[in-house]
Design a protein around this motif. Structure first.
Motif, PDB file in Angstrom:
ATOM      1  N   UNK A 136       0.853  -1.190   0.000  1.00 30.51           N
ATOM      2  CA  UNK A 136       0.000   0.000   0.000  1.00 30.51           C
ATOM      3  C   UNK A 136       0.889   1.241   0.000  1.00 30.51           C
ATOM      4  N   UNK A 137       0.281   2.405   0.167  1.00 30.33           N
ATOM      5  CA  UNK A 137       1.039   3.652   0.278  1.00 30.33           C
ATOM      6  C   UNK A 137       1.454   3.938   1.722  1.00 30.33           C
ATOM      7  N   UNK A 138       1.238   3.000   2.618  1.00 32.19           N
ATOM      8  CA  UNK A 138       1.615   3.183   4.029  1.00 32.19           C
ATOM      9  C   UNK A 138       3.091   2.838   4.219  1.00 32.19           C
ATOM     10  N   UNK A 139       3.927   3.680   3.631  1.00 38.31           N
ATOM     11  CA  UNK A 139       5.369   3.466   3.651  1.00 38.31           C
ATOM     12  C   UNK A 139       6.055   4.551   4.477  1.00 38.31           C
ATOM     13  N   UNK A 140       7.334   4.345   4.796  1.00 37.67           N
ATOM     14  CA  UNK A 140       8.089   5.369   5.508  1.00 37.67           C
ATOM     15  C   UNK A 140       8.308   6.561   4.583  1.00 37.67           C
ATOM     16  N   UNK A 142       9.612   9.224   2.234  1.00 39.31           N
ATOM     17  CA  UNK A 142      10.855   9.312   1.498  1.00 39.31           C
ATOM     18  C   UNK A 142      11.417   7.986   1.032  1.00 39.31           C
ATOM     19  N   UNK A 143      10.846   6.882   1.501  1.00 38.93           N
ATOM     20  CA  UNK A 143      11.382   5.562   1.157  1.00 38.93           C
ATOM     21  C   UNK A 143      10.342   4.681   0.466  1.00 38.93           C
ATOM     22  N   UNK A 144       9.387   5.292  -0.199  1.00 41.91           N
ATOM     23  CA  UNK A 144       8.307   4.509  -0.807  1.00 41.91           C
ATOM     24  C   UNK A 144       8.832   3.548  -1.879  1.00 41.91           C
ATOM     25  N   UNK A 145       9.593   4.068  -2.824  1.00 40.21           N
ATOM     26  CA  UNK A 145      10.097   3.189  -3.877  1.00 40.21           C
ATOM     27  C   UNK A 145      10.987   2.101  -3.291  1.00 40.21           C
ATOM     28  N   UNK A 146      11.788   2.464  -2.309  1.00 39.46           N
ATOM     29  CA  UNK A 146      12.687   1.498  -1.684  1.00 39.46           C
ATOM     30  C   UNK A 146      11.897   0.365  -1.046  1.00 39.46           C
ATOM     31  N   UNK A 147      10.881   0.711  -0.267  1.00 40.67           N
ATOM     32  CA  UNK A 147      10.111  -0.332   0.402  1.00 40.67           C
ATOM     33  C   UNK A 147       9.260  -1.134  -0.569  1.00 40.67           C
ATOM     34  N   UNK A 148       8.726  -0.477  -1.582  1.00 44.72           N
ATOM     35  CA  UNK A 148       7.937  -1.214  -2.559  1.00 44.72           C
ATOM     36  C   UNK A 148       8.822  -2.185  -3.350  1.00 44.72           C
ATOM     37  N   UNK A 149      10.035  -1.765  -3.651  1.00 46.77           N
ATOM     38  CA  UNK A 149      10.982  -2.676  -4.290  1.00 46.77           C
ATOM     39  C   UNK A 149      11.270  -3.855  -3.363  1.00 46.77           C
ATOM     40  N   UNK A 156       6.039 -10.202  -3.270  1.00 45.70           N
ATOM     41  CA  UNK A 156       4.790  -9.451  -3.389  1.00 45.70           C
ATOM     42  C   UNK A 156       4.790  -8.574  -4.626  1.00 45.70           C
ATOM     43  N   UNK A 157       3.728  -7.800  -4.782  1.00 47.39           N
ATOM     44  CA  UNK A 157       3.602  -6.901  -5.929  1.00 47.39           C
ATOM     45  C   UNK A 157       3.358  -5.481  -5.457  1.00 47.39           C
ATOM     46  N   UNK A 158       3.754  -4.541  -6.297  1.00 46.93           N
ATOM     47  CA  UNK A 158       3.552  -3.131  -5.983  1.00 46.93           C
ATOM     48  C   UNK A 158       2.176  -2.668  -6.441  1.00 46.93           C
ATOM     49  N   UNK A 268       4.795  -2.789   4.972  1.00 48.01           N
ATOM     50  CA  UNK A 268       5.781  -1.709   4.956  1.00 48.01           C
ATOM     51  C   UNK A 268       5.780  -0.833   6.201  1.00 48.01           C
ATOM     52  N   UNK A 269       4.685  -0.813   6.940  1.00 49.72           N
ATOM     53  CA  UNK A 269       4.634   0.115   8.074  1.00 49.72           C
ATOM     54  C   UNK A 269       4.933  -0.521   9.426  1.00 49.72           C
ATOM     55  N   UNK A 270       4.960  -1.824   9.494  1.00 49.10           N
ATOM     56  CA  UNK A 270       5.142  -2.496  10.793  1.00 49.10           C
ATOM     57  C   UNK A 270       6.379  -3.378  10.831  1.00 49.10           C
ATOM     58  N   UNK A 271       7.403  -3.046  10.068  1.00 50.66           N
ATOM     59  CA  UNK A 271       8.578  -3.906   9.998  1.00 50.66           C
ATOM     60  C   UNK A 271       9.518  -3.661  11.178  1.00 50.66           C
TER      61      UNK A 271
END
Length: 284
Positions: A136-140, A142-149, A156-158, A268-271
């Protein structure tokens, strides 16, 4: 669902690392200055726990920006599984450079490996169901692309990258537009080539989204019974994404209803960062 553009990813890596080094080093590392300027060293990074690795390019970029003379020899690649005690990478170069880059490099590697590891855990639970796991878009910030990668490294899928590449018409959009049909019609007129997804909370809203021609319909917090009914009602006319109240206890049951996708913000938000360590050896 939405592949990550390698050019965008590369730009993000450079920007991520630049920001991290500015934050940590600023106008100079006074700690590293305690060491003789020309002192050479060898270091290796090990993991203290099992993980799926992600972040190789971020670590490389840290030392590229700090000191291109540092040589890195990787023992793993992104997506590899490792066990406690495994060596991930060996580094050789100026001791000052290795120590200055240590924290930024490990921060990226431990966070992104944690994200990949968490995604891999849930992807394994879905094996055999035919359901794709989405982030989802619930990422840190500034690090969205990094976490989605990292999610893709875990299997998983983006989902959409942001607010610009696809419509996700949610409750407040529906209210502001005057209803589901009106919101979808406005989306088609505004950007005909963009995929339109609609969030629904009831079977009635599902019916409205189907009638209005949504490409994807999100079933938000539907019960298992209502989710199974939604799959039967939809009958392939739109893709279905289940979301809300998805965790290790509910994931498989939701997948068995026959939906196409399940999205989880927790990817992405609870790691919790993977425990890594860098060991330095001064070469005399």
């Amino acid at each position: 669902m939405y592949p990550i553009d390698p050019i965008d990813l590369r730009r993000a890596i450079v920007a991520n690392v630049s920001a991290a080094l500015t934050e940590d080093v600023a106008d100079g590392d006074i700690n590293a200055a305690l060491i003789a300027e020309h002192s050479e060293a060898h270091a290796r990074v090990i993991t203290r726990e099992s993980a799926v690795i992600c972040g190789v390019d971020w670590v490389n970029e840290v030392f590229q920006q700090l000191d291109a003379g540092v040589a890195l020899t990787w023992r793993v690649r992104d997506g590899d599984r490792v066990s406690p005690g495994d060596t991930l990478v060996e580094l050789t170069g100026k001791a000052r450079s290795l120590l200055t880059g240590e924290r930024a490099a490990l921060n990226f590697l431990q966070l992104l490996s944690a994200t990949a590891t968490r995604a891999a855990h849930f992807v394994a639970m879905l094996e055999g169901t035919g359901v794709n796991l989405l982030d989802t878009r619930k990422t840190l910030p500034g690090l969205r692309l990094a976490q989605k990668y990292a999610v893709t490294c875990g299997g998983g899928q983006s989902h959409r990258m942001g607010l610009y590449d696809a419509f996700l018409i949610k409750e407040n959009h529906i209210m502001a537009c005057g209803g589901i049909e009106a919101a979808i019609k406005a989306a088609r007129a505004l950007a005909p080539g963009k995929r339109v997804e609609v969030e629904t909370e009831t079977p009635d809203e599902l019916g409205q989204a189907l009638a209005a021609g949504a490409d994807i319909i999100m079933l938000d917090n539907f019960s298992l019974e209502d989710t199974r009914a939604a799959v039967a009602t939809t009958n392939g006319r739109a893709l279905l994404e289940a979301s809300g109240n998805v965790n290790a206890d509910t994931l498989v049951g939701i997948a068995q209803t026959g939906v196409d996708y399940i999205s989880m913000g927790t990817l992405t938000k609870d790691v919790t960062a993977i425990d890594l360590s860098m060991r330095l050896f001064i070469e005399h």
